[in-house]
Motif scaffolding. Sequence first.
Motif, mmCIF file in Angstrom:
data_model
loop_
_atom_site.group_PDB
_atom_site.id
_atom_site.type_symbol
_atom_site.label_atom_id
_atom_site.label_comp_id
_atom_site.label_asym_id
_atom_site.label_seq_id
_atom_site.Cartn_x
_atom_site.Cartn_y
_atom_site.Cartn_z
ATOM 1 N N LEU A 93 0.970 -1.208 -0.090
ATOM 2 C CA LEU A 93 -0.513 0.179 0.178
ATOM 3 C C LEU A 93 1.076 1.155 -0.139
ATOM 4 N N THR A 94 0.690 2.376 -0.551
ATOM 5 C CA THR A 94 1.662 3.613 -0.955
ATOM 6 C C THR A 94 0.151 4.175 -0.412
ATOM 7 N N LEU A 95 0.115 5.232 0.215
ATOM 8 C CA LEU A 95 -0.131 6.389 0.867
ATOM 9 C C LEU A 95 0.328 7.935 0.119
ATOM 10 N N ILE A 96 -0.135 8.445 -0.264
ATOM 11 C CA ILE A 96 -0.661 10.412 -0.903
ATOM 12 C C ILE A 96 -0.477 11.067 0.014
ATOM 13 N N LEU A 97 0.570 11.657 1.309
ATOM 14 C CA LEU A 97 0.005 12.873 2.207
ATOM 15 C C LEU A 97 0.429 13.977 2.249
ATOM 16 N N PRO A 98 -0.205 15.270 2.011
ATOM 17 C CA PRO A 98 1.058 16.017 2.766
ATOM 18 C C PRO A 98 2.445 15.948 3.189
ATOM 19 N N ARG A 99 3.104 16.681 1.842
ATOM 20 C CA ARG A 99 4.373 16.878 2.337
ATOM 21 C C ARG A 99 4.523 17.907 3.479
ATOM 22 N N LYS A 100 5.500 17.725 4.498
ATOM 23 C CA LYS A 100 5.726 18.599 5.351
ATOM 24 C C LYS A 100 6.585 19.562 4.824
ATOM 25 N N ASN A 101 6.889 20.917 5.062
ATOM 26 C CA ASN A 101 6.982 22.141 4.770
ATOM 27 C C ASN A 101 8.493 21.651 5.143
ATOM 28 N N SER A 106 13.797 15.412 -1.207
ATOM 29 C CA SER A 106 14.634 16.560 -2.049
ATOM 30 C C SER A 106 13.328 16.445 -3.187
ATOM 31 N N LEU A 107 13.288 17.771 -3.526
ATOM 32 C CA LEU A 107 11.469 18.572 -4.570
ATOM 33 C C LEU A 107 11.777 17.241 -5.766
ATOM 34 N N LEU A 108 13.045 16.821 -6.589
ATOM 35 C CA LEU A 108 12.406 16.023 -7.422
ATOM 36 C C LEU A 108 12.351 14.952 -7.433
ATOM 37 N N ALA A 109 12.522 14.428 -5.529
ATOM 38 C CA ALA A 109 11.957 12.676 -5.602
ATOM 39 C C ALA A 109 10.208 13.039 -6.527
ATOM 40 N N SER A 110 9.659 14.133 -5.181
ATOM 41 C CA SER A 110 7.835 14.294 -5.153
ATOM 42 C C SER A 110 7.947 14.693 -6.260
ATOM 43 N N ALA A 111 8.671 15.433 -7.395
ATOM 44 C CA ALA A 111 8.280 15.972 -8.950
ATOM 45 C C ALA A 111 7.670 17.496 -8.888
ATOM 46 N N GLY A 112 8.111 18.264 -7.840
ATOM 47 C CA GLY A 112 7.520 19.494 -7.086
ATOM 48 C C GLY A 112 6.628 19.882 -6.551
ATOM 49 N N LEU A 113 5.731 18.340 -6.007
ATOM 50 C CA LEU A 113 4.325 18.142 -5.862
ATOM 51 C C LEU A 113 4.790 18.776 -4.764
ATOM 52 N N ASP A 114 3.670 18.747 -4.168
ATOM 53 C CA ASP A 114 3.170 19.586 -2.748
ATOM 54 C C ASP A 114 2.930 18.426 -1.541
ATOM 55 N N THR A 115 3.055 17.279 -2.439
ATOM 56 C CA THR A 115 2.645 15.832 -1.855
ATOM 57 C C THR A 115 3.547 14.760 -1.648
#
Length: 322
Positions: A93-101, A106-115
């Motif tokens: 199971l993979t969960l998409i959650l808001p990224r902590k500030n 690395s921002l590249l790992a989440s492709a610039g998303l805020d999740t």
Amino acid sequence: MNPLVLPVDENSIARAAALLREGKLVAFPTETVYGLGADATNGPAVAAIYAAKGRPSFNPLIIHVAEPRALDNLIEWNDTARLLASSLWPGPLTLILPRKNDSPISLLASAGLDTLAVRIPSHPAAQKLLRAVNLPIAAPSANASGKLSPTTPIHVAESLGNKVDLILAGGRSQIGVESTVVNLASPQPSILRPGGVTQEQLEMILGYKLPLYDAPAESTDAPPSPGMLASHYAPHLPVRLNAENIGDREAYLAFGPDSFVKGGAARLNLSPQGDLSEAAANLFAMLRELDKPIYSGIAVAPIPNTGLGVAINDRLSRAAVR
Ligand code: TXA
Ligand code: MG
């Protein structure tokens, strides 16, 4: 040059953890498919994943850790996430959650998303590696972008060769399809990618209906789960779904008792007993085996669209898009 392949033991785990800390790439087994891992806090290491896979850089990666605690400084927990985590982790199971500030990912790992996409795999070798390295590990499936996901170390070596610094060989992935991706970052949770945990299991735990997000057929602009591009998991040969007959030069991928369907140049059966778990575990390996230029295409028997069959049909329909 051949990649370095080591069986899983204390020494190879220590070596893999050291390589990851140095920013190198390590392929490792999980219960779903093999992952291509790098330190998720190290931008250049994450960039090396995209380069090795030839993956479009807008496609964000799943962050793997050994236990829920290790997510506390990465994402914002919510009640639904805690419920699913306590019921289904470790697992597919993979969960998409808001990224902590101040998340160190690395921002590249989440492709610039805020999740962030986060997962706790259950495979013992993955658990040992994640504990040994004690860093969040970004890991997509360990295959060239758009190709079939690897369920054995040999698939990884064939697909990535020496673009990976070490392959930890831990046998065959038991589940055989990727994790289910559930979006908990929007007010209405939904399934972004069907996978190893079924919709029924999730709905049973949550006590309400969880819609399956329908990927726009050909659209590549900003799908909610960018990995849901229509053509993905593609064999070289054309794939024909729900086949009720077989051409002379076609290879046939059967499901269930199939003696009544005759012909074809080759055939394999995902599960002669008609068992969907067995079929999921065999799916990518059998597609690879039939994906040979001596055949004109791969004809696939109808697969029931229930339980794990939803994930199997999802991968098959992507394999069939040219
Ligand atoms: O079973 C698995 O999940 C395997 C093993 C290695 O853990 N990993 C895997 O990773 O399948 P990958 O990169 O091939 O697929 C990740 C999926 C993609 O569909 C991607 O678009 C989606 O997760 N994803 C990642 N981050 C996301 C985000 N922030 N929001 C929405 N979707 C996201
Ligand atoms: Mg993949």
